[in-house]
Write a protein that holds these residues in place. Structure first.
Motif, mmCIF file in Angstrom:
data_model
loop_
_atom_site.group_PDB
_atom_site.id
_atom_site.type_symbol
_atom_site.label_atom_id
_atom_site.label_comp_id
_atom_site.label_asym_id
_atom_site.label_seq_id
_atom_site.Cartn_x
_atom_site.Cartn_y
_atom_site.Cartn_z
ATOM 1 N N UNK A 195 0.836 -1.202 0.000
ATOM 2 C CA UNK A 195 0.000 0.000 0.000
ATOM 3 C C UNK A 195 0.874 1.258 0.000
ATOM 4 N N UNK A 196 1.946 1.223 0.795
ATOM 5 C CA UNK A 196 2.850 2.376 0.860
ATOM 6 C C UNK A 196 3.580 2.566 -0.458
ATOM 7 N N UNK A 197 3.967 1.472 -1.088
ATOM 8 C CA UNK A 197 4.618 1.585 -2.387
ATOM 9 C C UNK A 197 3.663 2.160 -3.435
ATOM 10 N N UNK A 198 2.401 1.771 -3.366
ATOM 11 C CA UNK A 198 1.401 2.352 -4.275
ATOM 12 C C UNK A 198 1.246 3.844 -4.018
ATOM 13 N N UNK A 199 1.228 4.232 -2.754
ATOM 14 C CA UNK A 199 1.114 5.653 -2.400
ATOM 15 C C UNK A 199 2.327 6.421 -2.929
ATOM 16 N N UNK A 200 3.502 5.856 -2.740
ATOM 17 C CA UNK A 200 4.734 6.495 -3.226
ATOM 18 C C UNK A 200 4.711 6.625 -4.747
ATOM 19 N N UNK A 201 4.337 5.549 -5.439
ATOM 20 C CA UNK A 201 4.332 5.589 -6.901
ATOM 21 C C UNK A 201 3.325 6.612 -7.418
ATOM 22 N N UNK A 254 3.775 7.883 -11.182
ATOM 23 C CA UNK A 254 3.861 6.642 -11.958
ATOM 24 C C UNK A 254 2.515 5.935 -11.973
ATOM 25 N N UNK A 255 2.213 5.300 -13.093
ATOM 26 C CA UNK A 255 1.112 4.339 -13.093
ATOM 27 C C UNK A 255 1.648 3.080 -12.413
ATOM 28 N N UNK A 256 0.764 2.180 -12.048
ATOM 29 C CA UNK A 256 1.196 0.932 -11.423
ATOM 30 C C UNK A 256 2.117 0.173 -12.372
ATOM 31 N N UNK A 257 1.730 0.097 -13.644
ATOM 32 C CA UNK A 257 2.551 -0.626 -14.612
ATOM 33 C C UNK A 257 3.913 0.026 -14.803
ATOM 34 N N UNK A 258 3.961 1.347 -14.853
ATOM 35 C CA UNK A 258 5.237 2.052 -15.027
ATOM 36 C C UNK A 258 6.141 1.833 -13.812
ATOM 37 N N UNK A 284 6.073 -0.744 -11.723
ATOM 38 C CA UNK A 284 6.530 -2.144 -11.764
ATOM 39 C C UNK A 284 7.654 -2.304 -12.779
ATOM 40 N N UNK A 285 7.518 -1.681 -13.925
ATOM 41 C CA UNK A 285 8.548 -1.785 -14.949
ATOM 42 C C UNK A 285 9.848 -1.154 -14.463
ATOM 43 N N UNK A 286 9.756 0.010 -13.845
ATOM 44 C CA UNK A 286 10.948 0.696 -13.328
ATOM 45 C C UNK A 286 11.650 -0.151 -12.270
ATOM 46 N N UNK A 287 10.880 -0.880 -11.470
ATOM 47 C CA UNK A 287 11.433 -1.691 -10.387
ATOM 48 C C UNK A 287 11.749 -3.127 -10.812
ATOM 49 N N UNK A 288 11.520 -3.429 -12.097
ATOM 50 C CA UNK A 288 11.706 -4.792 -12.621
ATOM 51 C C UNK A 288 10.829 -5.811 -11.897
ATOM 52 N N UNK A 289 9.589 -5.427 -11.639
ATOM 53 C CA UNK A 289 8.616 -6.311 -10.999
ATOM 54 C C UNK A 289 7.599 -6.760 -12.039
ATOM 55 N N UNK A 290 6.974 -7.887 -11.789
ATOM 56 C CA UNK A 290 5.923 -8.332 -12.703
ATOM 57 C C UNK A 290 4.727 -7.394 -12.582
ATOM 58 N N UNK A 291 3.958 -7.320 -13.643
ATOM 59 C CA UNK A 291 2.787 -6.446 -13.642
ATOM 60 C C UNK A 291 1.742 -6.836 -12.619
ATOM 61 N N UNK A 292 1.781 -8.082 -12.159
ATOM 62 C CA UNK A 292 0.809 -8.541 -11.166
ATOM 63 C C UNK A 292 1.337 -8.450 -9.737
ATOM 64 N N UNK A 293 2.471 -7.790 -9.548
ATOM 65 C CA UNK A 293 3.093 -7.709 -8.220
ATOM 66 C C UNK A 293 2.123 -7.202 -7.154
ATOM 67 N N UNK A 294 1.392 -6.133 -7.452
ATOM 68 C CA UNK A 294 0.496 -5.551 -6.456
ATOM 69 C C UNK A 294 -0.804 -6.331 -6.315
ATOM 70 N N UNK A 295 -1.161 -7.110 -7.314
ATOM 71 C CA UNK A 295 -2.412 -7.872 -7.266
ATOM 72 C C UNK A 295 -2.285 -9.138 -6.423
ATOM 73 N N UNK A 296 -1.078 -9.659 -6.323
ATOM 74 C CA UNK A 296 -0.874 -10.890 -5.561
ATOM 75 C C UNK A 296 -0.932 -10.609 -4.067
ATOM 76 N N UNK A 297 -1.373 -11.606 -3.313
ATOM 77 C CA UNK A 297 -1.439 -11.484 -1.856
ATOM 78 C C UNK A 297 -0.150 -11.921 -1.170
ATOM 79 N N UNK A 298 0.889 -12.142 -1.948
ATOM 80 C CA UNK A 298 2.152 -12.588 -1.365
ATOM 81 C C UNK A 298 2.892 -11.417 -0.732
#
Length: 79
Positions: A5-11, A16-20, A22-36
């Protein structure tokens, strides 16, 4: 508030959009959607790439979202 949640607030704050983000951080596009959770490797990479992000705020919620800059440090950078 979770770390994700904090990373979303920061982005969002950085414009940044969520996708942008994730791309900047080299994360998968589903990083925030997963409950992991978030591994320490991912946290380390994010903090390395987002130098203005306050790790205390990210991990504990204490303090400000952005690191405070020390006026002496910026003066040393600009002789």
């Amino acid at each position: 508030m979770t770390i994700k949640d904090k990373l979303l607030e920061y982005s969002k704050f950085k414009g940044y959009t969520i996708n942008a983000f994730c791309k900047k951080m080299n994360l998968s596009g589903s990083f925030f959607a997963r409950n992991s959770g978030i591994t320490t490797d991912i946290l380390e990479a994010i903090l390395h790439k987002c130098e203005d992000l306050n790790p205390d705020w990210l991990l504990t919620g204490k303090g400000e979202m952005l690191r405070k800059t020390d006026p002496e440090d910026s003066a040393a950078d600009n002789p």
